[in-house]
Write a protein that holds these residues in place. Structure first.
Motif, PDB file in Angstrom:
ATOM      1  N   ARG A  96       0.837  -1.207   0.000  1.00 54.79           N
ATOM      2  CA  ARG A  96       0.000   0.000   0.000  1.00 54.79           C
ATOM      3  C   ARG A  96       0.870   1.254   0.000  1.00 54.79           C
ATOM      4  O   ARG A  96       0.560   2.239  -0.686  1.00 54.79           O
ATOM      5  N   LEU A  97       1.959   1.215   0.743  1.00 55.68           N
ATOM      6  CA  LEU A  97       2.875   2.354   0.801  1.00 55.68           C
ATOM      7  C   LEU A  97       3.451   2.650  -0.590  1.00 55.68           C
ATOM      8  O   LEU A  97       3.531   3.809  -0.998  1.00 55.68           O
ATOM      9  N   LYS A  98       3.819   1.610  -1.314  1.00 54.60           N
ATOM     10  CA  LYS A  98       4.337   1.801  -2.675  1.00 54.60           C
ATOM     11  C   LYS A  98       3.283   2.433  -3.577  1.00 54.60           C
ATOM     12  O   LYS A  98       3.597   3.317  -4.374  1.00 54.60           O
ATOM     13  N   THR A 111       1.625   9.518   3.037  1.00 57.87           N
ATOM     14  CA  THR A 111       1.967   8.168   3.499  1.00 57.87           C
ATOM     15  C   THR A 111       2.183   8.093   5.006  1.00 57.87           C
ATOM     16  O   THR A 111       2.557   7.046   5.521  1.00 57.87           O
ATOM     17  N   LEU A 137       0.782   4.358  -2.646  1.00 57.14           N
ATOM     18  CA  LEU A 137       0.591   5.757  -2.241  1.00 57.14           C
ATOM     19  C   LEU A 137       1.728   6.636  -2.743  1.00 57.14           C
ATOM     20  O   LEU A 137       1.496   7.756  -3.212  1.00 57.14           O
ATOM     21  N   LYS A 138       2.953   6.130  -2.636  1.00 54.86           N
ATOM     22  CA  LYS A 138       4.099   6.912  -3.116  1.00 54.86           C
ATOM     23  C   LYS A 138       4.026   7.107  -4.621  1.00 54.86           C
ATOM     24  O   LYS A 138       4.360   8.180  -5.128  1.00 54.86           O
ATOM     25  N   VAL A 194       0.335   5.216   7.031  1.00 55.41           N
ATOM     26  CA  VAL A 194       0.818   3.875   6.692  1.00 55.41           C
ATOM     27  C   VAL A 194       2.221   3.665   7.254  1.00 55.41           C
ATOM     28  O   VAL A 194       2.527   2.603   7.800  1.00 55.41           O
ATOM     29  N   GLU A 195       3.075   4.676   7.147  1.00 52.86           N
ATOM     30  CA  GLU A 195       4.428   4.574   7.699  1.00 52.86           C
ATOM     31  C   GLU A 195       4.393   4.399   9.213  1.00 52.86           C
ATOM     32  O   GLU A 195       5.179   3.630   9.772  1.00 52.86           O
TER      33      GLU A 195
END
Length: 82
Positions: free
Chosen positions: A28-30, A39, A32-33, A42-43
């Motif tokens: 999911r982080l990828k 982010t 969003l980035k 998530v972080e």
């Protein structure tokens, strides 16, 4: 109120669930980035999950793929890999 300590298998199950959640959050982080979205949340969740995994494993680095299969049947595997 005092709680019973978790068994080895309960800890293993918790680490497995946390690892799977971590993998989903990293994906999911990828996303969003890539779409340039915030982010922070998530972080923060990833940081908390990593801390919780470290608590269950006493800070020992684990290979999640091997842990699930081999360590389930042989708890010494996590120590032998070091």
């Amino acid at each position: 109120m005092e709680h019973e300590p978790l068994t080895y298998y309960e800890k293993l199950e918790n680490v497995f669930v946390l690892t799977e959640t971590k993998n989903m959050l990293e994906a999911r982080l990828k996303e969003l980035k890539a779409s340039q979205q915030p982010t922070d949340s998530v972080e923060d969740d990833l940081r908390k999950i990593k801390e919780e995994i470290e608590e269950y494993t006493d800070g020992v680095a684990i290979n999640p793929n091997q842990m699930v299969v081999t360590a389930l049947f042989n708890p010494d595997v996590m120590e032998e890999d070091e």
